[in-house]
Design an enzyme around this catalytic site. Structure first.
Site, PDB file in Angstrom:
ATOM      1  CB  SER A 163      -0.405 -12.651 -71.793  1.00  0.00           C
ATOM      2  OG  SER A 163      -1.225 -13.533 -71.073  1.00  0.00           O
ATOM      3  CG  ASP A 257      -0.093 -20.178 -74.671  1.00  0.00           C
ATOM      4  OD1 ASP A 257      -1.155 -20.142 -74.026  1.00  0.00           O
ATOM      5  OD2 ASP A 257       0.658 -19.202 -74.798  1.00  0.00           O
ATOM      6  CG  HIS A 287       0.889 -18.066 -71.520  1.00  0.00           C
ATOM      7  ND1 HIS A 287       0.342 -17.521 -72.646  1.00  0.00           N
ATOM      8  CD2 HIS A 287       0.786 -17.119 -70.557  1.00  0.00           C
ATOM      9  CE1 HIS A 287      -0.080 -16.299 -72.390  1.00  0.00           C
ATOM     10  NE2 HIS A 287       0.189 -16.024 -71.121  1.00  0.00           N
TER      11      HIS A 287
END
Length: 316
Positions: A163, A257, A287
């Site tokens: 991330s 995502d 995600h």
């Protein structure tokens, strides 16, 4: 028109995540206040057999505060220098700590006999760009400059993150290339790399890390730079015009995502620039699926594929 993809989630992952919803935030200040209320994830479990951990405080850049790093290495020193891996935690540039990924790094060192380092970089909005990246650069520089003491091979150093940590890893790869520090691999797990939110998926209504939270994360990280055309590639790697000469890459992301298209496009551009790149796109996955629903079949598959990619570069 808004596209809601939340009902496209893999059934097994949906069963684990239930009715997970991100809180509503509209400003970087609201996001920061929300983050401050979250309890810090602390992992005080002992290392597995054959692995030792060490905490160090290393000098920051240009008079910045010291940077905390955690070193994971084999208890018995290998007979020759081994590959090393710098891991950068996620958290949208505003949250998280190097405690949250301790178990996977323990396992990596136990399985491969390499050395791993995690870095406790400063967080936005209290420390916006370039502070967090500077801290990651300090950790990488320390590893290379102290390779003999750490028992690592400075010619076999890889970096990675998830991330925002993946975004910092991608930025660090650009910085290392431009400063002449060779890296063997960049491991990018659904990296957060584009502040502009101009891709199709960045506008979707997604289960995790939605577009409003993402916007606030970028506002916090970029500060006064947010919304301007001159945001540097070291802050948002998707803006980099030249990707040639970067280290080989591994990228994975789920189809639900918000980072889907920016990550796939970045991988495609790496390939076009001649950078060996392995890309995996996992259907029905939001995600953070590989940790939020870690016991699901797709999460196990993703983690196994990612581990094999790392093993190729970190096995002594």
């Amino acid at each position: 028109m808004d596209i809601d993809v939340r009902d496209r989630m893999d059934p097994e992952i949906a069963a684990v995540m239930g009715e997970f919803r991100m809180p509503a935030v509209d400003t970087a200040e609201q996001l920061a206040a929300m983050v401050r209320q979250l309890p810090r994830v602390v992992d005080d479990s002992p290392p597995p057999e054959g692995v030792e951990r060490e905490e160090r405080a290393i000098p920051g850049e240009r008079g910045d505060p010291d940077v905390a790093i955690r070193i994971f290495r084999p208890t018995v020193a290998p007979p020759a220098p081994v590959p090393a891996y710098l891991w950068i935690h996620g958290g949208g540039y505003v949250a998280g700590s190097h405690d949250q990924n301790q178990a996977p790094l323990d396992a990596l060192v136990a399985d491969l006999g390499c050395v791993a380092v995690s870095v406790e970089y400063r967080l936005a909005p209290e420390t916006p760009y370039p502070g967090p990246l500077d801290d990651c650069w300090s950790a990488l520089s320390y590893m290379v400059d102290n390779a003999s003491d750490l028992g690592i091979d400075p010619a076999r150093v890889a970096i990675g993150g998830a991330s925002a940590g993946g975004g910092l890893a991608a930025a660090l790869a650009l910085l290392a290339r431009d400063r002449g520090v060779p890296l063997t691999h960049q491991h990018l797990i659904y990296p957060m790399i584009d502040d502009r939110q101009v891709t199709a998926s960045s506008q979707w209504i997604v289960p995790v890390w939605n577009r409003d939270v993402n916007r606030c994360g970028w506002m916090a990280y970029l500060g006064d730079l947010y919304g301007h055309d001159h945001v540097p590639a070291y802050a948002a790697p998707a803006r980099a015009e030249d990707l040639a000469g970067l280290p080989p890459a591994y990228v994975h992301v789920g189809t639900l995502d918000g980072f889907l298209h920016e990550d796939v496009e970045y991988a495609a551009r790496l390939l076009a620039a001649g950078v060996p790149t392995e890309l995996h796109v996992f259907p029905g996955c939001p995600h953070g699926f590989d940790s939020l629903a870690g016991a699901s079949s797709l999460a196990r598959e993703a983690n196994e594929i990612a581990a094999r990619a790392l093993a190729k570069v970190l096995t002594p």
